[in-house]
Design a protein around this motif. Structure first.
Motif, PDB file in Angstrom:
ATOM      1  N   UNK A   1      12.015  24.037  10.238  1.00  0.00           N
ATOM      2  CA  UNK A   1      12.729  24.750   9.188  1.00  0.00           C
ATOM      3  C   UNK A   1      14.237  24.660   9.415  1.00  0.00           C
ATOM      4  N   UNK A   2      14.941  24.259   8.377  1.00  0.00           N
ATOM      5  CA  UNK A   2      16.393  24.194   8.489  1.00  0.00           C
ATOM      6  C   UNK A   2      16.909  22.806   8.787  1.00  0.00           C
TER       7      UNK A   2
ATOM      8  N   UNK B   1      17.133  18.691   8.001  1.00  0.00           N
ATOM      9  CA  UNK B   1      17.110  17.985   6.733  1.00  0.00           C
ATOM     10  C   UNK B   1      16.064  16.885   6.696  1.00  0.00           C
ATOM     11  N   UNK B   2      15.939  16.146   7.763  1.00  0.00           N
ATOM     12  CA  UNK B   2      14.970  15.068   7.708  1.00  0.00           C
ATOM     13  C   UNK B   2      14.153  15.063   8.991  1.00  0.00           C
ATOM     14  N   UNK B   3      13.100  14.325   8.966  1.00  0.00           N
ATOM     15  CA  UNK B   3      12.211  14.318  10.112  1.00  0.00           C
ATOM     16  C   UNK B   3      12.883  13.693  11.335  1.00  0.00           C
ATOM     17  N   UNK B   4      13.815  12.788  11.044  1.00  0.00           N
ATOM     18  CA  UNK B   4      14.468  12.092  12.155  1.00  0.00           C
ATOM     19  C   UNK B   4      15.221  13.061  13.060  1.00  0.00           C
ATOM     20  N   UNK B   5      15.700  14.129  12.436  1.00  0.00           N
ATOM     21  CA  UNK B   5      16.540  15.032  13.214  1.00  0.00           C
ATOM     22  C   UNK B   5      15.759  15.758  14.304  1.00  0.00           C
ATOM     23  N   UNK B   6      14.443  15.664  14.249  1.00  0.00           N
ATOM     24  CA  UNK B   6      13.683  16.275  15.339  1.00  0.00           C
ATOM     25  C   UNK B   6      13.851  15.508  16.641  1.00  0.00           C
ATOM     26  N   UNK B   7      14.312  14.299  16.503  1.00  0.00           N
ATOM     27  CA  UNK B   7      14.599  13.546  17.707  1.00  0.00           C
ATOM     28  C   UNK B   7      13.448  12.682  18.070  1.00  0.00           C
TER      29      UNK B   7
END
Lengths: 348, 228, 220
Positions: free
Chosen positions: A339-340, A342-348
């Motif tokens: 949550x919060x 923007x994209x799935x990539x930002x999960x690392x």
């Protein structure tokens, strides 16, 4: 407790469901199916179930002792493995082969990975896959249900000496003088002769097959009860069955004389048992809600594809094993977005 | 090894001629060894090959003591094998008096796991196949290898009809494998239940072998029976 | 693996024995898995494959050792491969001359000895730095270890999968063969079981060596 207010940190679980409780409930749900198998096939089925369960428990005990982890038999999960394995084998399966299946299933499918919670695949199916590859003839030798005197005598092949070929059952079956007994399961009859046996028989269990897969209706009831008890994720069996029916539908519409109807697909073979009790294995299935639906549809359609185009008559075992293998991949694909972000990539 | 040491002892450059010399030298030693071994083993290998074929021929045609090789030429004739003729081989098998016992023909078809190569015995007198022997297959043990052992299946090949049609250029009836227990004609092969793909391959192999060899054998039977 | 000797080694019994146990190419180094899994369905195949590999290993190691001061570093891999390929071709012809049936059973795996990393590994790590005699003994040991490993897979698979050993029947006629054992999965199962046994033995030995405290548990 006499304290007025109990303050805890999160998570605030409403009730604690222990592993043991879940497993005990599943065993309870399997009992009617086992009872029907014994009623149908007699003493041989009883001995078969007792052997697989006994050997599975012993193997679990042996490996838990060897690894110094303490006794893990008491979580009941190995009882499920034993019962399920017994239910997927032909009723006249030699007991020594059943013992091999149970040992391999628990040892190779579970203990070597680190026990409950670490197994990649369903242990019962690992055991069955092993004996399917090792003893392909014995595992496709079927005996008639409701044989007269099934509570007084054993199917001759049951008590085969270890490491010996199963005692042939032909003369015994012929001695029963049953009309129309061909030794083939409805699936095999459909696959090779393109004749669909009456659906009601398959639904109520009046057919040849593995000990516990013949009555789709009973399995359905037990499975529904379990889902109602919230002991299994209803999405898995529903999507498995939907996947199978949807895959079978276009073929049946295109050529009904050659391909089985979706109803037949659902009620025949081990699909019902596998969908409710094996695909729903908590450890080996994906963890996300969307993931389990993909996983179920994948298993269902793979089962039908193997049945229709593969060399094997029944495909649900390999479908689930393959499903288990891709399970972690599906889990990682379907991770919900944090949550919060923007994209799935930002999960690392 | 530290930096100073490296600077103090720079790697000497290997001259190109040294590399060429080494590779060339090794290639020469290598070539010499291989050529020697090839020369030495060639006759032994050829002899092995001959014995192996002979054993197979004598196995499918019991009673034979001698074997002669023939080739089906491009125009469908049969001529003794030798230098300068190529085509599919057939083997004539002879008894002690030099009389023709039968002809061994080979065929191959795709099975469950790769090609299945089979030798069949053909008897020109009854115009039928009288025996079979799998020369090479990778079929699953326990299922596909029944092709060579299952007594009920081998019975198919004791008198398998391979008559020619009126034109003499193909079989009157194609040899086919049928589902287990449904054999009705003498040119049909009763399949093994549980090894359908393998038994079908066997049927196709028989058909291939017969379609190719039988017209030639019928045409040039004189070449086969001729004593030498 | 013990550290590779960069200086010339003295000939000791250990030169030979290392290949059998401590540095066994299959059970310890896990090299050359392709033939190990593929051609061990019977004892005869396993033995033939083991001996063929040993022959190539010994001959090519000897030649590499002989030419070690003559091969420039830059072309050493090419030289080793040519040398190995030569002996593989020789073995190929030799097996055809010995038995065509055996040749058919081993199939492409004879030619594939050329890609067996045990051999190239020995040439690079040992033969190129050691004297002729130590090389001979060491490669014989490695070959023996490889053959032993193949044999231990082959016998188990043949006994369970066929009920025979070297083609001689061990059991009464109605023995039920474990068909999976002569199929590819059987190779993995049996290799896994042997690795389990070998590692267990090795761990036990190390525990004994380090005493009951066992703080220095297995590092590998």
């Amino acid at each position: 407790m006499d304290k007025g207010i109990e303050i805890r940190t999160s998570p605030h679980l409403k009730r604690v469901v222990s592993v043991e409780k879940i497993m005990r409930t599943v065993v309870l749900a399997l009992l009617p199916i086992c009872a029907f198998a014994v009623y149908q096939f007699g003493l041989s089925a009883l001995l078969l179930l007792a052997t697989t369960t006994g050997v599975a428990i012993w193997t679990e005990w042996f490996f838990s002792r060897l690894s110094g982890k303490g006794n893990t038999v008491s979580d009941w999960s190995v009882v499920i493995t034993g019962l399920l394995l017994g239910l997927t084998l032909p009723p006249g399966f030699p007991l020594w082969m059943a013992a091999v299946a149970a040992f391999v299933g628990v040892a190779l499918g579970k203990a070597l990975f680190g026990g409950l919670g670490y197994n990649v695949m369903n242990p019962a199916l690992v055991g069955r896959a092993f004996v399917q590859a090792a003893f392909p003839v014995a595992i496709t030798t079927w005996t008639p249900a409701f044989a007269p005197g099934r509570f007084a005598e054993l199917i001759p092949s049951t008590l085969t000496l270890p490491f010996m070929q199963p005692i042939p059952v032909d003369t015994w079956v012929a001695g029963l003088q049953l009309d129309g007994w061909s030794g083939a399961t409805p699936l095999a009859i459909q696959k090779f002769q393109h004749i669909e046996p009456p659906l009601t028989d398959a639904f109520t269990g009046m057919i040849a097959g593995s000990a516990g897969e013949t009555s789709a209706l009973l399995i359905l009831i037990c499975g529904l009860w379990l889902a109602w008890q919230r002991m299994l994720d209803w999405r898995i069996p529903v999507s498995v069955l939907a996947g199978a029916a949807l895959t079978a539908l276009p073929f049946w519409l295109a050529d009904a004389s050659h391909y089985p109807s979706p109803w037949f697909v659902l009620s025949s073979g081990g699909l019902m048992l596998a969908a409710w009790f094996m695909a729903s294995d908590m450890v080996a299935s994906p963890v996300t809600a969307r993931g389990v639906v993909i996983y179920g549809l994948f298993i269902g359609s793979l089962t039908v594809i193997i049945r229709l185009f593969g060399g094997l008559v029944e495909g649900v075992m390999y479908a689930i094993l393959i499903g288990n293998a891709v399970g972690p991949l599906i889990s990682s694909w379907t991770q919900p977005r944090v949550y919060g972000t923007s994209s799935r990539k930002s999960q690392g | 090894m530290n930096l100073e040491a490296q600077i103090q002892t720079p790697q000497p450059r290997t001259p190109a001629w040294a590399m060429l010399r080494t590779l060339g030298g090794i290639a020469m030693i290598s070539g010499l060894l291989v050529a020697l071994v090839y020369q030495f083993t060639l006759p032994i290998i050829a002899e092995n090959q001959r014995v192996l074929t002979e054993q197979a021929v004598f196995r499918v045609l019991p009673g034979a003591v001698g074997k002669r090789d023939f080739v089906i030429t491009a125009d469908g004739a049969l001529s003794p094998a030798g230098e300068g003729v190529d085509g599919a081989l057939v083997y004539g098998a002879y008894d002690q008096d030099g009389g023709l016992v039968g002809v061994a023909i080979t065929g191959s078809a795709l099975g469950y796991a790769g090609p299945v190569n089979v030798m069949f015995a053909y008897d020109p007198e009854c115009a039928c196949i009288t025996a079979s022997k799998v020369l090479q297959s990778n079929e699953t043990p326990g299922f596909g290898d029944k092709l060579d052992f299952d007594p009920a299946f081998l019975k198919n090949f004791e008198a398998l009809d391979a008559r020619l049609n009126d034109g003499g250029d193909a079989l009157a009836n194609e040899i086919v494998t049928v589902k287990h227990g449904t054999k009705t004609q003498s040119w049909e092969i009763d399949g093994i239940s549980g090894a359908t793909i393998s038994s079908k391959a066997m049927g196709r192999a028989a058909n291939n072998a017969a379609q190719r060899a039988v017209p030639a054998i019928a045409r040039d039977l004189a070449v086969l029976t001729q004593q030498n | 693996m013990a550290e590779l000797p960069n200086t010339e080694e003295r000939l000791t019994p250990d030169t030979f024995l290392r290949g059998l146990w401590e540095e066994n190419p299959v059970f310890v180094m896990l090299l050359g898995m392709c033939p190990v899994l593929a051609v061990t369905s019977t004892t005869v195949n396993a033995l033939a494959m083991g001996l063929a590999t040993t022959f190539v290993l010994v001959c090519s190691s000897l030649l590499v050792s002989l030419l070690r001061n003559w091969i420039p570093k830059q072309v050493r891999i090419a030289s080793y491969i040519v040398i190995i390929a030569t002996f593989v071709t020789i073995v190929d012809y030799a097996i055809q001359a010995i038995s065509l049936e055996l040749y058919a059973a081993l199939g492409a795996f004879i030619q594939l000895i050329v890609a067996n990393c045990v051999i190239l590994g020995r040439a690079e790590a040992y033969a190129s730095k050691q004297k002729l005699m130590t090389t001979l003994v060491n490669s014989l040991g490695m070959g023996a270890g490889f053959t032993l490993a193949l044999l231990s897979l082959g016998t188990v698979r043949e006994i369970l999968g066929n009920g025979t050993i070297l083609g001689i029947s061990l059991f009464p006629a109605d023995f039920q063969p474990w068909i999976v054992m002569i199929l590819p999965p059987g190779g993995f199962f049996v290799l896994g079981a042997w690795l389990l046994l070998f590692n267990w033995l090795r761990l036990r030995k190390e525990r004994k060596a380090t005493g009951p405290i066992g703080v220095t548990a297995d590092a590998r």
